[in-house]
Design a protein around this motif. Structure first.
Motif, mmCIF file in Angstrom:
data_model
loop_
_atom_site.group_PDB
_atom_site.id
_atom_site.type_symbol
_atom_site.label_atom_id
_atom_site.label_comp_id
_atom_site.label_asym_id
_atom_site.label_seq_id
_atom_site.Cartn_x
_atom_site.Cartn_y
_atom_site.Cartn_z
ATOM 1 N N THR A 1 67.473 -49.905 16.421
ATOM 2 C CA THR A 1 68.656 -49.644 17.249
ATOM 3 C C THR A 1 69.958 -50.068 16.581
ATOM 4 N N GLU A 2 69.868 -50.669 15.388
ATOM 5 C CA GLU A 2 71.079 -51.083 14.679
ATOM 6 C C GLU A 2 71.902 -49.849 14.317
ATOM 7 N N SER A 3 73.207 -49.912 14.639
ATOM 8 C CA SER A 3 74.083 -48.773 14.382
ATOM 9 C C SER A 3 75.119 -49.134 13.329
ATOM 10 N N THR A 4 74.981 -48.520 12.183
ATOM 11 C CA THR A 4 75.978 -48.633 11.124
ATOM 12 C C THR A 4 76.303 -47.231 10.640
ATOM 13 N N ASP A 5 77.319 -47.106 9.802
ATOM 14 C CA ASP A 5 77.673 -45.786 9.290
ATOM 15 C C ASP A 5 76.508 -45.151 8.548
ATOM 16 N N SER A 6 75.791 -45.965 7.758
ATOM 17 C CA SER A 6 74.689 -45.418 6.964
ATOM 18 C C SER A 6 73.507 -45.023 7.838
ATOM 19 N N THR A 7 73.126 -45.868 8.801
ATOM 20 C CA THR A 7 71.985 -45.525 9.662
ATOM 21 C C THR A 7 72.302 -44.328 10.545
ATOM 22 N N ASP A 8 73.544 -44.248 11.030
ATOM 23 C CA ASP A 8 73.930 -43.094 11.844
ATOM 24 C C ASP A 8 73.874 -41.814 11.021
ATOM 25 N N ARG A 9 74.307 -41.894 9.767
ATOM 26 C CA ARG A 9 74.276 -40.723 8.892
ATOM 27 C C ARG A 9 72.838 -40.290 8.634
ATOM 28 N N GLN A 10 71.962 -41.251 8.426
ATOM 29 C CA GLN A 10 70.551 -40.938 8.192
ATOM 30 C C GLN A 10 69.927 -40.291 9.416
ATOM 31 N N LYS A 11 70.231 -40.825 10.594
ATOM 32 C CA LYS A 11 69.694 -40.239 11.820
ATOM 33 C C LYS A 11 70.224 -38.834 12.036
ATOM 34 N N ASP A 12 71.508 -38.610 11.745
ATOM 35 C CA ASP A 12 72.091 -37.274 11.907
ATOM 36 C C ASP A 12 71.431 -36.276 10.962
ATOM 37 N N ALA A 13 71.212 -36.697 9.713
ATOM 38 C CA ALA A 13 70.581 -35.799 8.741
ATOM 39 C C ALA A 13 69.152 -35.465 9.171
ATOM 40 N N LEU A 14 68.417 -36.471 9.615
ATOM 41 C CA LEU A 14 67.053 -36.226 10.088
ATOM 42 C C LEU A 14 67.042 -35.324 11.319
ATOM 43 N N THR A 15 68.008 -35.522 12.194
ATOM 44 C CA THR A 15 68.091 -34.688 13.404
ATOM 45 C C THR A 15 68.278 -33.227 13.039
ATOM 46 N N ILE A 16 69.129 -32.949 12.047
ATOM 47 C CA ILE A 16 69.357 -31.565 11.623
ATOM 48 C C ILE A 16 68.093 -30.968 11.015
ATOM 49 N N LEU A 17 67.411 -31.740 10.175
ATOM 50 C CA LEU A 17 66.179 -31.244 9.564
ATOM 51 C C LEU A 17 65.102 -30.984 10.615
ATOM 52 N N LEU A 18 64.973 -31.882 11.580
ATOM 53 C CA LEU A 18 63.992 -31.680 12.646
ATOM 54 C C LEU A 18 64.390 -30.512 13.540
ATOM 55 N N ALA A 19 65.707 -30.345 13.746
ATOM 56 C CA ALA A 19 66.175 -29.198 14.526
ATOM 57 C C ALA A 19 65.825 -27.889 13.820
ATOM 58 N N SER A 20 65.862 -27.906 12.484
ATOM 59 C CA SER A 20 65.488 -26.708 11.728
ATOM 60 C C SER A 20 64.034 -26.331 12.001
ATOM 61 N N VAL A 21 63.163 -27.327 12.007
ATOM 62 C CA VAL A 21 61.755 -27.067 12.317
ATOM 63 C C VAL A 21 61.617 -26.593 13.760
ATOM 64 N N GLY A 22 62.344 -27.242 14.672
ATOM 65 C CA GLY A 22 62.252 -26.882 16.086
ATOM 66 C C GLY A 22 62.767 -25.485 16.380
ATOM 67 N N VAL A 23 63.895 -25.113 15.801
ATOM 68 C CA VAL A 23 64.450 -23.774 16.021
ATOM 69 C C VAL A 23 63.507 -22.717 15.463
ATOM 70 N N THR A 24 62.952 -22.974 14.279
ATOM 71 C CA THR A 24 61.990 -22.037 13.693
ATOM 72 C C THR A 24 60.780 -21.880 14.608
ATOM 73 N N ALA A 25 60.279 -22.986 15.117
ATOM 74 C CA ALA A 25 59.120 -22.944 16.018
ATOM 75 C C ALA A 25 59.439 -22.136 17.271
ATOM 76 N N PHE A 26 60.620 -22.344 17.826
ATOM 77 C CA PHE A 26 60.996 -21.639 19.058
ATOM 78 C C PHE A 26 61.135 -20.135 18.809
ATOM 79 N N ILE A 27 61.807 -19.762 17.721
ATOM 80 C CA ILE A 27 62.006 -18.342 17.419
ATOM 81 C C ILE A 27 60.670 -17.652 17.200
ATOM 82 N N ILE A 28 59.811 -18.269 16.423
ATOM 83 C CA ILE A 28 58.505 -17.672 16.156
ATOM 84 C C ILE A 28 57.654 -17.654 17.423
ATOM 85 N N GLY A 29 57.799 -18.690 18.245
ATOM 86 C CA GLY A 29 56.981 -18.792 19.443
ATOM 87 C C GLY A 29 57.270 -17.749 20.492
#
Length: 532
Positions: free
Chosen positions: A326-354
């Motif tokens: 739960t620690e929030s720093t500029d670096s951890t927030d950036r890492q979470k944002d990048a991971l969120t986008i990558l996971l969203a890519s998988v999720g959007v692909t899954a939804f479109i194909i589904g």
């Protein structure tokens, strides 16, 4: 604690050494084993490179595309090396080495910009290179399909990966800095042009990059504005404008008309639910190499079980990153944002194909590997200080799996001499017989052409039981009326299709059987019967 840090440091050096070994293996396979692993889809990339060079046109008018007509891709670069070497095999190999290195360099740059340590970043590179296993095998395929997409022989999505990383970094930069400078404008312009060019070649860029960013940005604006109750600073909308410009890039690319006429339909609700719950998860697991069909206790079953363990680790990593840490720093927030986008890519692909009739193919989920690699890097980086033992276990597990996969996949792939023996025999016969043109079904034709390195040009018929040109990844120059109908022509037929092939000709007019092996038969005649 000091001894634990030394152990992690030592493991980091081992990870780095294994990464160099994998890079060496990839270089060797691309440069020396291309003809042992080529299939017709892969071969088409090199054949297109030759056509680009010969016609001096990025999109040759004579080339019949599949579902997309790309402006940038591996063949675009390979065409330059074909002009230098005169060899399609060498040109494709050099290009794959070069583009694979650029992809890994870009990924490493991306990870470091997320404030991840050097050992963690190198571990992520090894995860991407070494953890995919070849659970899903096409005929003659000995390497993981993900490796074909990113590092070996074809690299269908290498430019999408490179663009993805720069795209995420620029988006995060706009969210954080909230100001426009000359440098920012130039970077924006370059990325916009790249988006137009990638979108001209098909909808994959829209699916795995633009739509996920759009979804993430809309949700972020909704949350940051207190469910639209608060006004955000004007600079915050720079990131929104950038995402909008990517959507505009897609619309601009539609003017090019480079996409094939490939109809996709929405499924009925019952079909969509079944596909989302069964088809999509199965494809995602296949993307990680899990396909079963391995006897329990065998080496193959061990590798697949280890992949299951890896997926469990990824599940824990998601909980650790998004819930426990739960620690929030500029670096951890950036890492979470990048991971969120990558996971969203998988999720959007899954939804479109589904929800559509698009095939639930495992290779459409290649972005999951980027997310997995980043997730491992974040865990290693965060745990090296507070939980060094667990970080060491992760590094040890990655290193051991990499060693096992060298044995499971790449030793055989690098040492094989007869993976495509029957095709090599046919290619040798055609070359020795001085035959310049021939025909076969698609999955045989392009492969034979590449094994001969273009000395024999093979067009293809949809089926050899009824000869007619097949409009798929081929050139109009390889068929009449561009070619004469009266010419020495070879017809390569699967042995089980011999009778059906011969029956289509009037008695006494069929080409003569000149060569046959266990898989393929070669007929030779003085007439070209295949027309587009």
């Amino acid at each position: 604690m000091r001894n634990k840090r030394k152990s992690i440091s030592l493991l980091g050096w081992i990870i780095g050494a294994l990464l160099l070994i994998y890079l060496g293996v990839f270089c060797y396979l691309n440069l020396c084993k291309y003809a042992q692993h080529v299939d017709s889809d892969i071969a088409a990339e090199a054949l297109l490179a030759r056509e680009i060079w010969v016609e001096k046109d990025i999109t040759p008018n004579d080339w019949i595309s599949s579902t997309e007509r790309r402006i940038i891709g591996m063949p675009t670069v390979a065409a330059v090396f074909y002009g230098i070497t005169g060899s399609m095999q060498t040109a494709a190999g050099i290009t794959c080495v070069l583009l694979g290195a650029i992809l890994l360099g870009t990924f490493y740059f991306f990870l470091r910009k997320l404030s991840l340590s050097r050992p963690a970043s190198i571990t992520a590179l090894l995860v991407l290179c070494a953890l995919p296993i070849n659970g899903f095998r096409n005929e003659g395929q000995m390497v993981p399909f993900v490796a074909l997409l990113l590092f070996l022989f074809a690299e269908y999505y290498v430019f999408h990966g490179i663009f993805l990383f720069f795209n995420i970094l620029f988006y995060l930069k706009l969210k954080e800095n909230r100001q426009m400078t000359r440098k920012t404008f130039l970077e924006w312009l370059v990325l916009f042009v790249a988006a137009v060019l990638l979108n001209c070649g098909g909808q994959r860029c829209l699916q795995v990059i633009i739509l996920p960013l759009l979804v993430v940005e809309v949700i972020a604006l909704f949350m940051e504005s207190g469910h639209l109750r608060q006004k955000l600073p004007g600079g915050r909308y720079l990131a929104t404008a950038y995402v909008g410009s990517l959507a505009l890039a897609f619309l601009v690319s539609c003017l090019y008309g480079g996409r094939g006429d490939y109809a996709v339909y929405l499924l009925q609700p019952g079909e969509a639910v079944e596909k989302l719950l069964l088809g999509v998860p199965a494809a995602l697991l296949e993307n990680f190499g899990l396909v079963g069909n391995a006897k329990v206790g065998s080496f193959a079953s061990l590798m697949q079980l280890l992949v299951w363990v890896f997926l469990i680790l990824l599940g824990y990593g998601l909980w650790y990153v998004f819930r426990k840490n739960t620690e929030s720093t500029d670096s951890t927030d950036r890492q979470k944002d990048a991971l969120t986008i990558l996971l969203a890519s998988v999720g959007v692909t899954a939804f479109i194909i589904g929800i559509t009739s698009a095939e639930a193919a495992h290779y459409y989920f290649f972005m999951a590997w980027f997310a997995a690699a980043v997730l491992v890097a974040v865990m290693v980086d965060h745990m090296s200080e507070g939980q060094p033992v667990f970080a060491g276990l992760i590094l040890t597990a990655v290193a051991l799996f990499a060693v096992l996969n060298l044995k499971y996949t790449y030793c055989e792939a690098a040492t094989t001499q007869d993976n495509l023996k029957e095709y090599q025999e046919v290619a040798d016969y055609l070359t020795e017989a001085g035959i310049d043109y021939g025909y076969a079904e698609f999955w045989d034709a392009e492969r034979i052409c590449l094994i001969t390195d273009g000395r024999v040009t093979m067009g293809h018929s949809y089926t050899m039981a009824s000869l007619s040109g097949y409009w798929w990844l081929t050139s109009t120059k390889w068929y009449p009326p561009t070619l004469p109908t009266e010419m020495r022509t070879a017809y390569v037929v699967r042995t089980e299709m011999r009778e059906a092939f011969e029956q289509q000709f009037p008695e006494g007019e069929a080409p003569i059987l000149e060569y046959e092996n266990e898989k393929l038969a070669v007929y030779v005649g003085d007439r070209n019967y295949v027309e587009l």
